[in-house]
Write a protein that holds these residues in place. Structure first.
Motif, PDB file in Angstrom:
ATOM      1  N   ASP A  18       0.577   3.840   2.909  1.00 56.62           N
ATOM      2  CA  ASP A  18       0.846   5.144   2.302  1.00 56.62           C
ATOM      3  C   ASP A  18       0.416   6.281   3.228  1.00 56.62           C
ATOM      4  O   ASP A  18       1.123   7.279   3.396  1.00 56.62           O
ATOM      5  CB  ASP A  18       0.133   5.260   0.959  1.00 56.62           C
ATOM      6  N   ARG A  19      -0.760   6.124   3.836  1.00 48.31           N
ATOM      7  CA  ARG A  19      -1.250   7.160   4.750  1.00 48.31           C
ATOM      8  C   ARG A  19      -0.325   7.274   5.960  1.00 48.31           C
ATOM      9  O   ARG A  19       0.012   8.382   6.398  1.00 48.31           O
ATOM     10  CB  ARG A  19      -2.671   6.791   5.200  1.00 48.31           C
ATOM     11  N   TRP A  20       0.125   6.148   6.483  1.00 53.77           N
ATOM     12  CA  TRP A  20       1.028   6.147   7.638  1.00 53.77           C
ATOM     13  C   TRP A  20       2.355   6.807   7.280  1.00 53.77           C
ATOM     14  O   TRP A  20       2.908   7.591   8.059  1.00 53.77           O
ATOM     15  CB  TRP A  20       1.251   4.709   8.104  1.00 53.77           C
ATOM     16  N   LEU A  21       2.874   6.519   6.089  1.00 53.50           N
ATOM     17  CA  LEU A  21       4.156   7.077   5.670  1.00 53.50           C
ATOM     18  C   LEU A  21       4.113   8.606   5.619  1.00 53.50           C
ATOM     19  O   LEU A  21       5.047   9.277   6.076  1.00 53.50           O
ATOM     20  CB  LEU A  21       4.552   6.529   4.300  1.00 53.50           C
ATOM     21  N   VAL A  22       3.033   9.171   5.075  1.00 54.71           N
ATOM     22  CA  VAL A  22       2.975  10.626   4.990  1.00 54.71           C
ATOM     23  C   VAL A  22       2.771  11.247   6.369  1.00 54.71           C
ATOM     24  O   VAL A  22       3.326  12.315   6.672  1.00 54.71           O
ATOM     25  CB  VAL A  22       1.888  11.094   3.988  1.00 54.71           C
ATOM     26  N   GLU A  23       2.026  10.588   7.237  1.00 55.93           N
ATOM     27  CA  GLU A  23       1.855  11.093   8.605  1.00 55.93           C
ATOM     28  C   GLU A  23       3.187  11.099   9.346  1.00 55.93           C
ATOM     29  O   GLU A  23       3.523  12.060  10.055  1.00 55.93           O
ATOM     30  CB  GLU A  23       0.826  10.251   9.358  1.00 55.93           C
ATOM     31  N   GLN A  24       3.948  10.014   9.193  1.00 56.27           N
ATOM     32  CA  GLN A  24       5.247   9.926   9.858  1.00 56.27           C
ATOM     33  C   GLN A  24       6.225  10.957   9.302  1.00 56.27           C
ATOM     34  O   GLN A  24       6.994  11.576  10.049  1.00 56.27           O
ATOM     35  CB  GLN A  24       5.816   8.514   9.673  1.00 56.27           C
ATOM     36  N   HIS A  25       6.187  11.143   7.993  1.00 55.40           N
ATOM     37  CA  HIS A  25       7.091  12.126   7.382  1.00 55.40           C
ATOM     38  C   HIS A  25       6.727  13.535   7.820  1.00 55.40           C
ATOM     39  O   HIS A  25       7.616  14.354   8.117  1.00 55.40           O
ATOM     40  CB  HIS A  25       7.040  12.012   5.854  1.00 55.40           C
ATOM     41  N   ALA A  26       5.437  13.834   7.872  1.00 52.63           N
ATOM     42  CA  ALA A  26       4.984  15.163   8.307  1.00 52.63           C
ATOM     43  C   ALA A  26       5.414  15.449   9.740  1.00 52.63           C
ATOM     44  O   ALA A  26       5.676  16.601  10.104  1.00 52.63           O
ATOM     45  CB  ALA A  26       3.463  15.267   8.175  1.00 52.63           C
ATOM     46  N   ALA A  27       5.509  14.389  10.553  1.00 47.29           N
ATOM     47  CA  ALA A  27       5.911  14.544  11.954  1.00 47.29           C
ATOM     48  C   ALA A  27       7.434  14.505  12.124  1.00 47.29           C
ATOM     49  O   ALA A  27       7.939  14.572  13.247  1.00 47.29           O
ATOM     50  CB  ALA A  27       5.273  13.441  12.801  1.00 47.29           C
ATOM     51  N   GLY A  28       8.169  14.361  11.017  1.00 49.92           N
ATOM     52  CA  GLY A  28       9.625  14.328  11.088  1.00 49.92           C
ATOM     53  C   GLY A  28      10.191  13.006  11.565  1.00 49.92           C
ATOM     54  O   GLY A  28      11.355  12.935  11.983  1.00 49.92           O
ATOM     55  N   LEU A  29       9.384  11.929  11.480  1.00 48.80           N
ATOM     56  CA  LEU A  29       9.801  10.630  12.004  1.00 48.80           C
ATOM     57  C   LEU A  29      10.205   9.636  10.924  1.00 48.80           C
ATOM     58  O   LEU A  29      10.624   8.521  11.239  1.00 48.80           O
ATOM     59  CB  LEU A  29       8.659  10.029  12.841  1.00 48.80           C
ATOM     60  N   HIS A  30      10.067  10.018   9.649  1.00 43.44           N
ATOM     61  CA  HIS A  30      10.369   9.083   8.558  1.00 43.44           C
ATOM     62  C   HIS A  30      10.895   9.878   7.372  1.00 43.44           C
ATOM     63  O   HIS A  30      10.405  10.973   7.092  1.00 43.44           O
ATOM     64  CB  HIS A  30       9.104   8.305   8.166  1.00 43.44           C
ATOM     65  N   PRO A  31      11.894   9.357   6.667  1.00 38.53           N
ATOM     66  CA  PRO A  31      12.460  10.093   5.539  1.00 38.53           C
ATOM     67  C   PRO A  31      11.514  10.126   4.335  1.00 38.53           C
ATOM     68  O   PRO A  31      10.488   9.437   4.316  1.00 38.53           O
ATOM     69  CB  PRO A  31      13.733   9.309   5.213  1.00 38.53           C
ATOM     70  N   SER A  32      11.886  10.906   3.339  1.00 35.09           N
ATOM     71  CA  SER A  32      11.159  10.862   2.067  1.00 35.09           C
ATOM     72  C   SER A  32      11.207   9.434   1.523  1.00 35.09           C
ATOM     73  O   SER A  32      12.193   8.711   1.726  1.00 35.09           O
ATOM     74  CB  SER A  32      11.800  11.824   1.056  1.00 35.09           C
ATOM     75  N   THR A  33      10.142   9.035   0.834  1.00 39.16           N
ATOM     76  CA  THR A  33      10.015   7.638   0.409  1.00 39.16           C
ATOM     77  C   THR A  33       9.527   7.549  -1.031  1.00 39.16           C
ATOM     78  O   THR A  33       8.654   8.302  -1.452  1.00 39.16           O
ATOM     79  CB  THR A  33       9.001   6.899   1.318  1.00 39.16           C
ATOM     80  N   LEU A  34      10.111   6.608  -1.759  1.00 39.95           N
ATOM     81  CA  LEU A  34       9.605   6.194  -3.072  1.00 39.95           C
ATOM     82  C   LEU A  34       9.218   4.737  -2.937  1.00 39.95           C
ATOM     83  O   LEU A  34      10.026   3.915  -2.503  1.00 39.95           O
ATOM     84  CB  LEU A  34      10.668   6.367  -4.152  1.00 39.95           C
ATOM     85  N   ARG A  35       7.996   4.421  -3.300  1.00 39.77           N
ATOM     86  CA  ARG A  35       7.482   3.062  -3.088  1.00 39.77           C
ATOM     87  C   ARG A  35       6.798   2.569  -4.354  1.00 39.77           C
ATOM     88  O   ARG A  35       6.113   3.328  -5.045  1.00 39.77           O
ATOM     89  CB  ARG A  35       6.487   3.087  -1.917  1.00 39.77           C
ATOM     90  N   PHE A  36       6.982   1.279  -4.659  1.00 40.09           N
ATOM     91  CA  PHE A  36       6.287   0.638  -5.774  1.00 40.09           C
ATOM     92  C   PHE A  36       5.602  -0.619  -5.259  1.00 40.09           C
ATOM     93  O   PHE A  36       6.154  -1.338  -4.425  1.00 40.09           O
ATOM     94  CB  PHE A  36       7.276   0.233  -6.876  1.00 40.09           C
ATOM     95  N   TYR A  37       4.389  -0.891  -5.768  1.00 41.99           N
ATOM     96  CA  TYR A  37       3.742  -2.152  -5.404  1.00 41.99           C
ATOM     97  C   TYR A  37       2.670  -2.532  -6.425  1.00 41.99           C
ATOM     98  O   TYR A  37       2.188  -1.702  -7.193  1.00 41.99           O
ATOM     99  CB  TYR A  37       3.142  -2.102  -3.999  1.00 41.99           C
ATOM    100  N   THR A  38       2.353  -3.824  -6.426  1.00 40.77           N
ATOM    101  CA  THR A  38       1.227  -4.331  -7.209  1.00 40.77           C
ATOM    102  C   THR A  38       0.166  -4.822  -6.226  1.00 40.77           C
ATOM    103  O   THR A  38       0.381  -4.827  -5.016  1.00 40.77           O
ATOM    104  CB  THR A  38       1.667  -5.469  -8.147  1.00 40.77           C
ATOM    105  N   TRP A  39      -0.979  -5.243  -6.763  1.00 41.27           N
ATOM    106  CA  TRP A  39      -2.130  -5.563  -5.920  1.00 41.27           C
ATOM    107  C   TRP A  39      -2.521  -7.039  -6.023  1.00 41.27           C
ATOM    108  O   TRP A  39      -2.618  -7.589  -7.109  1.00 41.27           O
ATOM    109  CB  TRP A  39      -3.334  -4.719  -6.350  1.00 41.27           C
ATOM    110  N   SER A  40      -2.764  -7.646  -4.877  1.00 39.46           N
ATOM    111  CA  SER A  40      -3.304  -8.999  -4.835  1.00 39.46           C
ATOM    112  C   SER A  40      -4.157  -9.132  -3.582  1.00 39.46           C
ATOM    113  O   SER A  40      -3.649  -8.921  -2.468  1.00 39.46           O
ATOM    114  CB  SER A  40      -2.175 -10.035  -4.800  1.00 39.46           C
TER     115      SER A  40
END
Length: 223
Positions: A4-26
């Protein structure tokens, strides 16, 4: 959390599109808010179904969240205007619409600043959280702003184990009554599909499922 942290950094830098993500934990985990430094020492020794309960730190704020029987959603985007509260409401609209399509009406909570003294995210519901008609908190959310981009993370309580919740937070949780007959993986799929459809409608976009590439995984692991 690293993804999640990487995705927002990449988006802020213009390197990744807007993202919707779902996940569970294990395995089961407790995520701590970015600024949350006090928590019971017993949390370091918890187990669930024979496995240690992980302790991780979120890049977003807020209180501790127990990730068991829940679904985590993440939105990474930019270009939103208004105050933080207004941005919350813009991003929460798809959650409200998606749950309405499942027969569940959600409303914003109304707890005051006293929430900061409660280590349990689901112990109070602020106006950034979504609650059921009886006041039970269904979704807790938190944000991070980074160079014009926003990361909003939230936990959706679906089928929490009340005994584990009581062991972690020392209180018995309110039962969650949902008009949905599905359970387990089927419930997660049903909710994810409903929220994805609502997001497409709300934001006027077409979502494409795209797994992380091997090079992206490598970049995240070296963060």
């Amino acid at each position: 959390m690293a993804i999640d942290r990487w995705l927002v950094e990449q988006h802020a830098a213009g390197l990744h599109p807007s993202t919707l993500r779902f996940y569970t934990w294990s395995p089961t985990a407790i995520s701590l808010g970015y600024h949350q430094h006090k928590y019971p020492e017993s949390w370091q020794h918890l187990t669930y179904q024979g496995q240690p309960v992980d302790l991780v730190r979120r890049p977003t704020g807020g209180r501790a969240v127990l990730h068991q029987g829940d679904l985590t959603y993440v939105v990474v985007t930019s270009g939103l205007t208004g105050s933080r509260a207004q941005v919350y409401q813009q991003l929460c609209e798809f959650l409200i619409r998606g749950w309405r399509s499942l027969g569940v009406e959600l409303h914003y909570g109304n707890a005051g600043r006293g929430y900061i003294h409660n280590p349990n995210c689901f112990g109070t519901a602020t106006n950034a959280d979504l609650v059921l008609a009886d006041g039970t908190k269904l979704i807790g959310s938190a944000q991070l702003f980074d160079k014009g981009a926003v990361l909003q993370q939230g936990s959706i309580r679906l089928e929490p184990d009340p005994e584990l919740f009581s062991e972690v937070f020392g209180i018995h949780p309110k039962a969650i009554a949902l008009p949905i007959t599905a359970h387990g993986e089927s419930l997660i799929v049903q909710v994810t599909e409903a929220l994805s459809a609502a997001a497409e409608d709300c934001f006027g976009v077409h979502l494409e499922v795209q797994p992380l590439s091997s090079s992206e995984w490598t970049a995240i692991e070296h963060e």
